[in-house]
Write a protein that holds these residues in place. Sequence first.
Motif, short mmCIF file in Angstrom:
data_model
loop_
_atom_site.label_atom_id
_atom_site.label_comp_id
_atom_site.label_asym_id
_atom_site.label_seq_id
_atom_site.Cartn_x
_atom_site.Cartn_y
_atom_site.Cartn_z
N ARG A 99 -2.91 4.83 -13.14
CA ARG A 99 -1.74 4.08 -12.70
C ARG A 99 -0.80 4.96 -11.88
N ALA A 100 -0.61 6.20 -12.30
CA ALA A 100 0.28 7.11 -11.58
C ALA A 100 -0.25 7.41 -10.18
N PHE A 101 -1.57 7.58 -10.06
CA PHE A 101 -2.15 7.81 -8.74
C PHE A 101 -1.92 6.60 -7.84
N ALA A 102 -2.24 5.41 -8.33
CA ALA A 102 -2.10 4.21 -7.51
C ALA A 102 -0.64 3.97 -7.11
N ALA A 103 0.29 4.32 -7.98
CA ALA A 103 1.71 4.06 -7.73
C ALA A 103 2.25 4.84 -6.54
N HIS A 104 1.52 5.85 -6.06
CA HIS A 104 1.95 6.55 -4.85
C HIS A 104 1.90 5.64 -3.62
N TRP A 105 1.19 4.52 -3.75
CA TRP A 105 1.07 3.59 -2.61
C TRP A 105 1.89 2.33 -2.79
N GLY A 106 2.62 2.21 -3.87
CA GLY A 106 3.49 1.05 -4.02
C GLY A 106 3.54 0.52 -5.43
N GLU A 107 4.23 -0.60 -5.56
CA GLU A 107 4.38 -1.26 -6.85
C GLU A 107 3.03 -1.78 -7.33
N LEU A 108 2.77 -1.63 -8.63
CA LEU A 108 1.53 -2.13 -9.20
C LEU A 108 1.69 -3.60 -9.57
N GLU A 109 0.63 -4.38 -9.35
CA GLU A 109 0.71 -5.80 -9.64
C GLU A 109 -0.11 -6.15 -10.88
N THR A 110 0.25 -7.23 -11.52
CA THR A 110 -0.50 -7.74 -12.67
C THR A 110 -1.29 -8.97 -12.24
N ASN A 111 -2.32 -9.29 -13.02
CA ASN A 111 -3.13 -10.48 -12.74
C ASN A 111 -3.38 -11.20 -14.07
N PRO A 112 -2.61 -12.25 -14.36
CA PRO A 112 -2.74 -12.93 -15.65
C PRO A 112 -4.04 -13.69 -15.82
N ASN A 137 -19.70 -10.70 -8.37
CA ASN A 137 -20.89 -10.64 -7.54
C ASN A 137 -20.90 -11.75 -6.48
N VAL A 138 -19.87 -11.71 -5.67
CA VAL A 138 -19.74 -12.52 -4.47
C VAL A 138 -18.85 -11.72 -3.52
N TRP A 139 -19.10 -11.82 -2.24
CA TRP A 139 -18.26 -11.10 -1.28
C TRP A 139 -16.86 -11.69 -1.30
N HIS A 140 -15.84 -10.85 -1.52
CA HIS A 140 -14.48 -11.36 -1.63
C HIS A 140 -13.47 -10.24 -1.34
N THR A 141 -12.28 -10.66 -1.03
CA THR A 141 -11.10 -9.79 -0.95
C THR A 141 -10.20 -10.19 -2.12
N ASP A 142 -9.67 -9.21 -2.82
CA ASP A 142 -8.92 -9.50 -4.04
C ASP A 142 -7.65 -10.30 -3.76
N VAL A 143 -7.39 -11.27 -4.62
CA VAL A 143 -6.15 -12.04 -4.77
C VAL A 143 -5.56 -12.53 -3.45
N THR A 144 -6.41 -13.00 -2.53
CA THR A 144 -5.85 -13.57 -1.31
C THR A 144 -5.15 -14.90 -1.58
N ARG A 148 1.40 -12.55 -0.98
CA ARG A 148 1.30 -11.15 -0.58
C ARG A 148 0.10 -10.54 -1.31
N PRO A 149 -1.10 -10.66 -0.74
CA PRO A 149 -2.28 -10.11 -1.41
C PRO A 149 -2.19 -8.59 -1.58
N ARG A 191 -4.96 -20.51 11.06
CA ARG A 191 -4.57 -20.16 9.70
C ARG A 191 -5.47 -20.89 8.72
N ALA A 192 -5.64 -20.29 7.55
CA ALA A 192 -6.53 -20.87 6.54
C ALA A 192 -5.83 -20.92 5.19
N VAL A 193 -6.24 -21.88 4.38
CA VAL A 193 -5.68 -22.07 3.04
C VAL A 193 -6.50 -21.24 2.04
N HIS A 194 -5.77 -20.56 1.14
CA HIS A 194 -6.39 -19.78 0.06
C HIS A 194 -5.89 -20.31 -1.27
N ASP A 195 -6.80 -20.44 -2.24
CA ASP A 195 -6.46 -21.03 -3.53
C ASP A 195 -7.26 -20.30 -4.62
#
Length: 314
Positions: A99-112, A137-144, A148-149, A191-195
């Motif tokens: 967590r400390a390493f990642a926090a050098h790049w910004g605020e950490l987010e949660t995913n409920p 196991n599907v091609w994806h980008t996280d939390v789009t 603010r992904p 533009r595209a819709v993400h859900d």
Amino acid sequence: MTAIADSVRPTPALRPHRIPADGLYEGTRVLRRTPDDWQDRPYDLFDVHPLGRTLGAEIHGLDLSRPLSPALRAQLNRALLEWKVLFFRDQQLTAAAQRAFAAHWGELETNPLLASGDATDVVRFDKSADAVPTFENVWHTDVTFRARPAMGAVLQLREVPPSGGDTLWADMAAAYDNLPAEIKERIEGARAVHDYLPGFARFYTPEQLAPFQEVFPPVEHPVVRRHPETGRRMLFVNASFTTRITGFPEEESDRVLRLLFQQAHVPEFQVRFDWRPGDIAFWDNRATQHYAVADYAPHRRVAERVAIAGDRPY
């Protein structure tokens, strides 16, 4: 006379033939790792060992449990922009150090929507022998599906199966570069819709999903986004969360999205990483898609991920 006769010989007739439209075809790929105006500079605080043509590099000579100086953070960020995913072998970080390493790049987010580890901002993927493979196991980008992904993510493998369980990443700037000109023109400014529902409804019940409908309403993002630090154009649609292109007729939206989703499947745009316990991957979620290979049953695979909050795509 022979040369003249050869020059006017009629073209041989071929039987009718065609390949279905909107597929992936063989041929030369444009493989640019960085923007054309990017200035390559040496690294003097660690060693970079490339694994792929346009993305993916192992970083040697660092202990990520130690604090990062501003100079080291700056060089790592430059490496992330150039290689899109960085790998660090045998780090064995505690959750707090990760967590400390990642926090050098910004605020950490949660995913409920996902299980937590030692803290609410640590996601734990524990795939036991009897677990149903889900989500990865599907091609994806996280939390789009967020307005603010995530900017990026830091993943550590705690337990690795004896074989299998690799992760692949795909370079979405290279994917954009290689689109046919007519497709680039058609999606310019679109533009595209993400859900979140399409990606989770296969594994969760309506009762589990309903409480999050107001938390995560559908959002729109550009089909082609600009990287906020490099300026490169990148495809920003994915098969888990992108449902339609705004303003396109449904049939055309589906057709174009299928074509765009296919681009992550091109091997020239990919890097593949074989994990060992304690390895770390740090990727730019703005510029990549990823795929965790579910080929290790009945063995167990345990990973923990920390995500860094991002900006609004433009």
